[in-house]
Design a protein around this motif. Structure first.
Motif, PDB file in Angstrom:
ATOM      1  N   ALA A  54       0.835  -1.208   0.000  1.00  0.00           N
ATOM      2  CA  ALA A  54       0.000   0.000   0.000  1.00  0.00           C
ATOM      3  C   ALA A  54       0.867   1.255   0.000  1.00  0.00           C
ATOM      4  N   THR A  72     -10.052   1.453  -2.671  1.00  0.00           N
ATOM      5  CA  THR A  72      -9.874   0.016  -2.821  1.00  0.00           C
ATOM      6  C   THR A  72     -11.093  -0.697  -2.279  1.00  0.00           C
ATOM      7  N   HIS A  73     -11.175  -2.009  -2.564  1.00  0.00           N
ATOM      8  CA  HIS A  73     -12.164  -2.856  -1.886  1.00  0.00           C
ATOM      9  C   HIS A  73     -11.396  -3.971  -1.192  1.00  0.00           C
ATOM     10  N   SER A  74     -11.747  -4.222   0.070  1.00  0.00           N
ATOM     11  CA  SER A  74     -10.995  -5.203   0.854  1.00  0.00           C
ATOM     12  C   SER A  74     -11.804  -5.611   2.069  1.00  0.00           C
ATOM     13  N   LEU A  82      -4.037   0.382   3.388  1.00  0.00           N
ATOM     14  CA  LEU A  82      -4.173   1.560   2.528  1.00  0.00           C
ATOM     15  C   LEU A  82      -4.576   2.780   3.360  1.00  0.00           C
ATOM     16  N   GLU A 127     -16.577  -4.498  -6.432  1.00  0.00           N
ATOM     17  CA  GLU A 127     -15.993  -3.846  -7.609  1.00  0.00           C
ATOM     18  C   GLU A 127     -16.871  -2.702  -8.114  1.00  0.00           C
ATOM     19  N   ALA A 130     -16.515   0.315  -5.700  1.00  0.00           N
ATOM     20  CA  ALA A 130     -15.198   0.960  -5.864  1.00  0.00           C
ATOM     21  C   ALA A 130     -15.148   1.755  -7.167  1.00  0.00           C
ATOM     22  N   PHE A 141      -7.823   3.865  -8.245  1.00  0.00           N
ATOM     23  CA  PHE A 141      -8.131   2.534  -7.701  1.00  0.00           C
ATOM     24  C   PHE A 141      -6.851   1.741  -7.489  1.00  0.00           C
ATOM     25  N   MET A 142      -6.756   1.102  -6.332  1.00  0.00           N
ATOM     26  CA  MET A 142      -5.612   0.239  -6.031  1.00  0.00           C
ATOM     27  C   MET A 142      -6.127  -1.141  -5.661  1.00  0.00           C
ATOM     28  N   HIS A 143      -5.771  -2.128  -6.467  1.00  0.00           N
ATOM     29  CA  HIS A 143      -6.224  -3.491  -6.190  1.00  0.00           C
ATOM     30  C   HIS A 143      -5.425  -4.073  -5.030  1.00  0.00           C
ATOM     31  N   PRO A 144      -6.086  -4.782  -4.110  1.00  0.00           N
ATOM     32  CA  PRO A 144      -5.391  -5.310  -2.923  1.00  0.00           C
ATOM     33  C   PRO A 144      -4.237  -6.257  -3.234  1.00  0.00           C
ATOM     34  N   ASP A 147      -2.299  -5.189  -8.232  1.00  0.00           N
ATOM     35  CA  ASP A 147      -1.600  -3.970  -8.656  1.00  0.00           C
ATOM     36  C   ASP A 147      -0.088  -4.243  -8.656  1.00  0.00           C
TER      37      ASP A 147
END
Length: 311
Positions: A54, A72-74, A82, A127, A130, A141-144, A147
């Protein structure tokens, strides 16, 4: 993804992360019949290795992107990572979390100043929400796990482990979305000495194992595992790295995960979450493979709901 990129990433994030300790346990070594070296990322800021990825991803934002924040989604650890990295670097963090996310991880995000958006507990819902926030706010957007900057950041835990113990014969990590094992496999390839990388995965969510053997990204029908951090599937960036640099994936039962978690708590006196225990469970499941070998294990995190322990 060359060696220099990993070196640059490690230098870039060093001021913002802990260099976590490597611990050993004589009693666990006896039980495993091997020399185990635990990289304790449960002592990382926010309690998991994900702070590394992150932090790296946010540090790579352009001057135009930073004021608009990140999204993000987490279900938990990347959400916290993050949020904390963004707070430290003066960036807004928008965090989409499923309604099923562990309470301890939701509270963590609040503590670190992340703005939480609760959605239905499906990947589609995560998704979509986000995506909506990114469009509305302009946040990046940052994928967990998928990325590339996140993957490079996650690999720095293995770099440190190999700096401390360059003669490791195996490196074992849990595998969920694949960010940790992909980054670790790159680190082992460039910094290890014929160090084999093995993933540990629950039978209940064995998409990575099936993907590894079928040659295409598989998904899960159910996610009925205590290892809440490992419910996500591999991505377009993590999977090719795993195919190229990971030697094998070992599946473990829920009972084996709980037994390994309990063993670490009792013998090492440290708190680890179920997902972290999967790597040790994998080593204990196949003792002949690891007998008398030097094995590095990345303890991925220690964010446990203490009101809901499995023992």
């Amino acid at each position: 993804m060359d060696k220099q990129k990993l070196i640059d990433t490690h230098k870039r994030i060093a001021p913002y992360i802990h260099r976590t300790p490597v611990m050993t346990s004589r009693l666990i070594n006896q039980e495993a019949g091997a020399e185990l070296y635990f990289k304790c990322e449960n002592f990382q800021g926010m309690g998991a290795y994900k702070l590394r990825g992150a932090t790296n991803a946010i540090l790579q934002l352009s001057d135009a992107q930073r004021p608009k924040g990140v999204v993000t989604h987490s279900s938990g650890n990347f959400a916290q990572a993050l949020s904390l990295a963004a707070q430290r670097l003066g960036v807004d963090a928008h965090i989409v979390m499923p309604s099923s996310a562990p309470k301890v991880k939701v509270e963590g995000v609040k503590t670190y100043g992340g703005k939480i958006y609760i959605c239905d507990p499906t990947l589609e819902a995560r998704e979509a929400e986000a995506d909506r926030i990114a469009k509305e706010t302009g946040a990046t957007f940052m994928h967990p796990s998928n990325d590339l900057e996140v993957i490079l950041g996650q690999g720095t835990a293995a770099i440190e482990l190999l700096q401390d113990h360059p003669d490791l014969e195996f490196l074992v990590t849990p595998i969920g979305g694949g960010g940790l094992i992909a980054g670790s496999a790159l680190a082992a390839h460039y910094f290890g000495n014929n160090c084999q990388v093995i993933g540990g995965e629950p039978f209940e969510v064995d998409d990575a194992y099936r993907s590894f053997h079928s040659g295409k990204i598989e998904s899960n029908e159910t996610t009925n595992t205590i290892a809440d951090g490992l419910k996500t599937i591999l991505g377009s960036n993590t999977f090719p790295i795993i195919q190229k640099y990971v030697q094998d994936i070992i599946r473990v039962t829920e009972e084996e995960i709980v037994a390994a978690m309990k063993l670490i708590w009792e013998r090492m006196k440290i708190i680890v979450e179920p997902s972290s225990a999967v790597a040790l469970a994998a080593v204990l499941r196949e003792p002949l493979r690891f007998r008398k070998k030097k094995v590095g294990i990345v303890i991925s995190g220690g964010n446990v709901d203490l009101g809901n322990l499995p023992f």
